[in-house]
Design an enzyme around this catalytic site. Structure first.
Site, PDB file in Angstrom:
ATOM      1  N   SER A   1       0.804  -1.237   0.000  1.00  0.00           N
ATOM      2  CA  SER A   1       0.000   0.000   0.000  1.00  0.00           C
ATOM      3  C   SER A   1       0.828   1.274   0.000  1.00  0.00           C
ATOM      4  CB  SER A   1      -0.973   0.036   1.210  1.00  0.00           C
ATOM      5  OG  SER A   1      -1.839  -1.071   1.172  1.00  0.00           O
TER       6      SER A   1
ATOM      7  N   GLY B   1      17.651 -12.929  -2.445  1.00  0.00           N
ATOM      8  CA  GLY B   1      18.404 -13.815  -3.313  1.00  0.00           C
ATOM      9  C   GLY B   1      19.485 -13.068  -4.056  1.00  0.00           C
TER      10      GLY B   1
ATOM     11  N   ARG C   1      -7.992   1.432 -12.471  1.00  0.00           N
ATOM     12  CA  ARG C   1      -6.939   2.254 -11.849  1.00  0.00           C
ATOM     13  C   ARG C   1      -6.310   3.192 -12.876  1.00  0.00           C
ATOM     14  NH1 ARG C   1      -3.184   0.302  -7.142  1.00  0.00           N
ATOM     15  NH2 ARG C   1      -4.696  -0.552  -5.669  1.00  0.00           N
TER      16      ARG C   1
ATOM     17  N   GLU D   1      -1.324 -10.318  -9.607  1.00  0.00           N
ATOM     18  CA  GLU D   1      -2.114 -10.129  -8.387  1.00  0.00           C
ATOM     19  C   GLU D   1      -3.502  -9.579  -8.682  1.00  0.00           C
ATOM     20  OE1 GLU D   1      -1.242  -8.497  -3.934  1.00  0.00           O
ATOM     21  OE2 GLU D   1      -0.600  -7.207  -5.575  1.00  0.00           O
TER      22      GLU D   1
ATOM     23  N   ARG E   1      12.354  -8.519   0.178  1.00  0.00           N
ATOM     24  CA  ARG E   1      11.996  -9.829   0.707  1.00  0.00           C
ATOM     25  C   ARG E   1      12.627 -10.945  -0.119  1.00  0.00           C
ATOM     26  NH1 ARG E   1       5.734 -10.724   1.647  1.00  0.00           N
ATOM     27  NH2 ARG E   1       6.189  -9.175   3.261  1.00  0.00           N
TER      28      ARG E   1
ATOM     29  N   GLY F   1       2.178   2.382  -2.706  1.00  0.00           N
ATOM     30  CA  GLY F   1       1.872   3.014  -3.984  1.00  0.00           C
ATOM     31  C   GLY F   1       2.635   2.441  -5.163  1.00  0.00           C
ATOM     32  N   LYS F   2       3.248   1.270  -4.996  1.00  0.00           N
ATOM     33  CA  LYS F   2       4.118   0.769  -6.068  1.00  0.00           C
ATOM     34  C   LYS F   2       3.337   0.374  -7.325  1.00  0.00           C
ATOM     35  CE  LYS F   2       4.683  -3.813  -3.930  1.00  0.00           C
ATOM     36  NZ  LYS F   2       3.898  -3.486  -2.714  1.00  0.00           N
ATOM     37  N   THR F   3       2.129  -0.165  -7.170  1.00  0.00           N
ATOM     38  CA  THR F   3       1.348  -0.498  -8.369  1.00  0.00           C
ATOM     39  C   THR F   3       0.965   0.764  -9.134  1.00  0.00           C
ATOM     40  OG1 THR F   3       0.477  -2.526  -7.366  1.00  0.00           O
ATOM     41  CG2 THR F   3      -0.728  -1.630  -9.244  1.00  0.00           C
TER      42      THR F   3
ATOM     43  N   LYS G   1      20.571   1.517  -6.216  1.00  0.00           N
ATOM     44  CA  LYS G   1      21.525   0.917  -7.151  1.00  0.00           C
ATOM     45  C   LYS G   1      21.229   1.447  -8.537  1.00  0.00           C
ATOM     46  CE  LYS G   1      23.327  -3.340  -9.171  1.00  0.00           C
ATOM     47  NZ  LYS G   1      23.248  -4.823  -9.253  1.00  0.00           N
TER      48      LYS G   1
END
Length: 417
Positions: free
Chosen positions: A181, A355, A217, A208, A352, A183-185, A388
């Protein structure tokens, strides 16, 4: 062999793959398959459909098993596994070639250097990555005396961000990470619209949200409509808003955004879908958006090791950006450790199950809003923290974000369209 039949059947079903494939007739083990492949390439080079009729007209059906054999090949077709079939054929061809080289070397008593060079030449199956240093030097010989066009990628309309990155570049993998939430989408949809208006081909893989939700949206942010009203535009939109509805849809339609909203997609599946849509819009350069990293299905479970799964996926995403020579932008979640710090601005290590994401990504962008943690604030500032940037500086860019409409503006409060 089944892989040869599957590949030929896939070519029959999806002719456009003949243009992209690295497979040549000599890579096939079976003689009639070599004949069919050569015939297909000849027909396709004339911009004609490749099917049982054109194959019968252009060649002798008896030489490759007749029309019934061609029709039977279609039952093996599977465009999603196309690249896997290519890899199988190449590996089998390399095994045969290696045996041939070693047999001939033994019979003719070759020097060891000749054996090694022959094996290396055989391994160079992909000839499209060859670059002679002489050719490259000639390309840049006059650069000190010739004004060159600045190579800019897909610009975002956020001036500070574009100044740091020069837009999204071909072959680059960009990871945009934030807490849920944040705001990345909406940021992704803003970037997709901007790319479309610059005549790119934005391809969104939404693992998703269904395409209907994504579309609403996009409409809300483009038209400045409160998302709450998009649940029932007939009842909730005002008359002035309804009057600009058509113009909003027309403006959005210019983006040519393509959406795939299937869940549990692997990177190979996305590659197959991307390849097909590129051929439908050859006049536009693709840019890929994926929502989001944690929902991409890996090819191997790795015994449930999430880090290894993410590592495989990030490497495949980088390979996709490089192979298609287009930007790939993928969203990612940040872990909860951010919430436990006094300074909640995220770090790269907060991604998250990171890797090899930190290694594979060319650009890593973290999102932060002070208002997210203090709802009493009226500040609409959104920080885009570039932690980066393989080919440029790191730093923070700022934009204004309206969480009610999903709209983004530059810091000078100008609408970005």
């Amino acid at each position: 062999m089944l892989a040869e039949k599957a590949l030929l059947g896939t070519f029959l079903k999806e002719n456009h793959l003949l243009h992209d494939t690295i497979i040549r007739p000599e890579h096939f083990a079976e003689g009639r398959h070599r004949l069919l492949m050569q015939l297909m390439k000849n027909i396709h080079s004339k911009s004609r459909a490749v099917d049982s009729i054109t194959l019968a007209l252009e060649g002798d059906p008896e030489r490759y098993g007749g029309l019934s054999y061609i029709q039977g090949l279609l039952s093996y077709a599977n465009p999603v596994k196309f690249e896997g079939y290519e890899d199988i054929l190449l590996e089998k061809w390399k095994e045969r070639e290696k045996r041939n080289i070693l047999t001939l070397a033994a019979q003719e008593d070759w020097e060891i250097d000749r054996v090694v060079s022959s094996l290396q030449a055989m391994n160079q199956a992909r000839v499209d990555d060859y670059h002679s240093i002489s050719d490259e030097i000639m390309n840049v010989f006059d650069d000190p005396w010739r004004e060159s066009k600045k190579q800019s990628g897909s610009l975002t309309g956020i001036k500070q961000f574009d100044a740091l990155t020069n837009g999204f570049q071909n072959g680059d993998l960009t990871i945009i990470a934030a807490r849920p939430s944040m705001g990345k989408t909406d940021v992704m949809l803003h970037l997709a619209k901007q790319a479309g208006w610059q005549h790119y081909l934005p391809v969104i893989f939404s693992l998703e949200m269904p395409s209907r939700t994504i579309t609403m949206r996009l409409i809300a942010s483009t038209g400045g409509f409160n998302r709450g009203k998009m649940r029932d535009p007939y009842q909730l939109l005002s008359e002035p808003q309804k009057e600009r509805w058509s113009a909003t849809l027309g403006k959005l339609n210019e983006t040519c955004i393509q959406q795939f909203d299937g869940s549990s997609q692997t990177v190979p599946i996305m590659r197959a879908k991307l390849r097909k849509v590129i051929h439908e819009y050859p006049e536009r350069k693709p840019i890929v958006f994926i929502d989001y990293l944690g929902l991409i299905t890996p090819n191997d479970t790795y015994g449930g090791n999430a880090n290894q799964q993410v590592s495989e996926i990030s490497k495949n995403l980088k390979a996709m950006a490089k192979d298609f020579n287009c930007p790939v932008v993928c969203l990612a979640q940040l872990n909860r450790s951010v919430e436990q710090r006094q300074n909640k601005r995220p770090n790269m290590s907060d991604i998250r199950d990171s890797g090899s994401v930190e290694q594979d990504a060319d650009v890593i962008l973290l999102l932060y809003r002070e208002k997210y943690y203090d709802h009493s604030l009226k500040d609409p500032a959104l920080e885009l923290i570039i932690t980066k940037n393989r080919n440029g500086p790191v730093g923070t860019a700022y934009a204004l974000y309206n969480e009610n409409t999903g709209e983004m503006k530059d810091v000078d409060n100008q609408r970005i369209i």
